[in-house]
Design a protein around this motif. Structure first.
Motif, PDB file in Angstrom:
ATOM      1  N   GLU A  63     -53.679  64.967  17.095  1.00 57.78           N
ATOM      2  CA  GLU A  63     -54.109  66.375  17.059  1.00 57.78           C
ATOM      3  C   GLU A  63     -53.195  67.238  17.923  1.00 57.78           C
ATOM      4  OE1 GLU A  63     -56.421  68.221  15.550  1.00 57.78           O
ATOM      5  OE2 GLU A  63     -57.349  66.641  14.365  1.00 57.78           O
ATOM      6  N   LEU A  64     -52.955  66.800  19.141  1.00 63.48           N
ATOM      7  CA  LEU A  64     -52.130  67.581  20.063  1.00 63.48           C
ATOM      8  C   LEU A  64     -50.680  67.633  19.616  1.00 63.48           C
ATOM      9  CD1 LEU A  64     -53.718  66.274  23.367  1.00 63.48           C
ATOM     10  CD2 LEU A  64     -53.886  68.605  22.494  1.00 63.48           C
ATOM     11  N   VAL A  94     -51.167  61.215  27.141  1.00 62.74           N
ATOM     12  CA  VAL A  94     -49.866  60.540  27.072  1.00 62.74           C
ATOM     13  C   VAL A  94     -49.768  59.458  28.139  1.00 62.74           C
ATOM     14  CG1 VAL A  94     -47.392  60.848  27.497  1.00 62.74           C
ATOM     15  CG2 VAL A  94     -48.600  62.428  25.982  1.00 62.74           C
ATOM     16  N   GLU A  95     -50.174  59.781  29.350  1.00 70.38           N
ATOM     17  CA  GLU A  95     -50.072  58.816  30.443  1.00 70.38           C
ATOM     18  C   GLU A  95     -50.987  57.620  30.203  1.00 70.38           C
ATOM     19  OE1 GLU A  95     -48.550  56.969  33.603  1.00 70.38           O
ATOM     20  OE2 GLU A  95     -47.808  58.835  32.721  1.00 70.38           O
ATOM     21  N   VAL A 120     -54.850  68.101  28.995  1.00 70.82           N
ATOM     22  CA  VAL A 120     -55.403  67.043  28.146  1.00 70.82           C
ATOM     23  C   VAL A 120     -54.272  66.196  27.572  1.00 70.82           C
ATOM     24  CG1 VAL A 120     -56.591  66.592  25.961  1.00 70.82           C
ATOM     25  CG2 VAL A 120     -57.541  68.254  27.562  1.00 70.82           C
ATOM     26  N   GLN A 121     -53.213  66.856  27.121  1.00 71.19           N
ATOM     27  CA  GLN A 121     -52.078  66.133  26.557  1.00 71.19           C
ATOM     28  C   GLN A 121     -51.397  65.258  27.610  1.00 71.19           C
ATOM     29  OE1 GLN A 121     -48.474  68.224  25.629  1.00 71.19           O
ATOM     30  NE2 GLN A 121     -48.138  67.061  23.742  1.00 71.19           N
ATOM     31  N   ARG A 122     -51.170  65.819  28.806  1.00 70.06           N
ATOM     32  CA  ARG A 122     -50.530  65.041  29.881  1.00 70.06           C
ATOM     33  C   ARG A 122     -51.328  63.773  30.177  1.00 70.06           C
ATOM     34  NH1 ARG A 122     -48.609  70.027  32.080  1.00 70.06           N
ATOM     35  NH2 ARG A 122     -50.659  70.543  32.895  1.00 70.06           N
ATOM     36  N   ILE A 146     -41.915  64.565  22.875  1.00 65.28           N
ATOM     37  CA  ILE A 146     -40.632  63.864  22.883  1.00 65.28           C
ATOM     38  C   ILE A 146     -40.621  62.791  23.964  1.00 65.28           C
ATOM     39  CG2 ILE A 146     -38.163  64.132  23.367  1.00 65.28           C
ATOM     40  CD1 ILE A 146     -38.441  66.973  22.089  1.00 65.28           C
ATOM     41  N   ALA A 147     -41.152  63.145  25.140  1.00 68.07           N
ATOM     42  CA  ALA A 147     -41.203  62.177  26.240  1.00 68.07           C
ATOM     43  C   ALA A 147     -42.058  60.970  25.864  1.00 68.07           C
ATOM     44  CB  ALA A 147     -41.755  62.844  27.503  1.00 68.07           C
TER      45      ALA A 147
END
Length: 203
Positions: free
Chosen positions: A108-109, A65-66, A60-62, A124-125
């Motif tokens: 949240e993440l 972010v994208e 979900v985070q990946r 960080i990315a």
């Protein structure tokens, strides 16, 4: 081109439900069962595709972010004057309000990054990718003479991202302490000082 496999479709559906569940419930005490209930399946069905809640949330985070970075980069794409690109970049980074699903999801993440290196690395990315986008615009403005930077581009870019993060949290609180409009003007005020450019003319 063939249709996506059922496995790909099911994983996409579960990710969508997981995103919605995190936004609605938050991460505190979140369980696989909550995602399963939202998808109308058993917890075992979720675990078939994602062996643990941690792996599901990492995906979900990946994805979040994208999507966030791609949308921002598109909004501030080249082809226009650096001043206009800078204004577009600022506007694309602030939440629309407490119900901004993507920004709330990222906040949240982000809390997991305090204790999990894998989440921290992606957080960080995310930060550095946004800094890079801002810095490129600032450097372009300096190169063309449109901006007179008060510091190096990376330092200004880091401050802009930090302001976005701080103001964004205020905008997404259950009782917002700042409106998006007010936050945008505060960021533009800093950007004007940092670039020596009357960015209001770019609005």
């Amino acid at each position: 081109m063939g249709r996506p496999s059922k496995a790909v479709e099911r994983k996409a559906e579960l990710l969508a439900v997981a995103r919605r569940t995190v936004v609605e419930r938050g991460l505190l005490n979140l369980r696989i069962r909550d995602v399963a209930d939202g998808a109308g399946v058993t917890p075992g069905s979720v675990l078939y595709y994602f062996p643990s809640l941690a792996e599901l949330l990492q995906e979900v985070q990946r994805d979040a972010v994208e999507r966030f970075c791609t949308a921002r980069e598109r909004a501030a794409a080249g082809g226009t004057a650096p001043g206009r690109r800078l204004v577009a970049m600022i506007r694309s980074g602030l939440p629309a309000g407490p119900g901004d699903e993507l920004c709330v999801l990222l906040y949240e993440l982000g809390t997991i990054a305090r204790r999990d290196p894998a989440y921290a690395a992606r957080h960080i990315a995310l930060f550095e990718r946004q800094v890079g986008s801002y810095a490129a615009i600032l450097e372009a403005g300096a190169a063309t003479g449109e901006f007179t930077l008060t510091d190096d581009a990376t330092t200004i870019a880091r401050n802009l991202v930090a302001l976005e993060d701080g103001y964004g949290l205020h905008i997404t609180h259950a009782v917002p302490t700042l409106t998006r409009t007010a936050a945008e003007e505060l960021m533009l005020a800093f950007a004007r000082t940092a670039t020596g450019s009357a960015l209001a003319e770019q609005s």
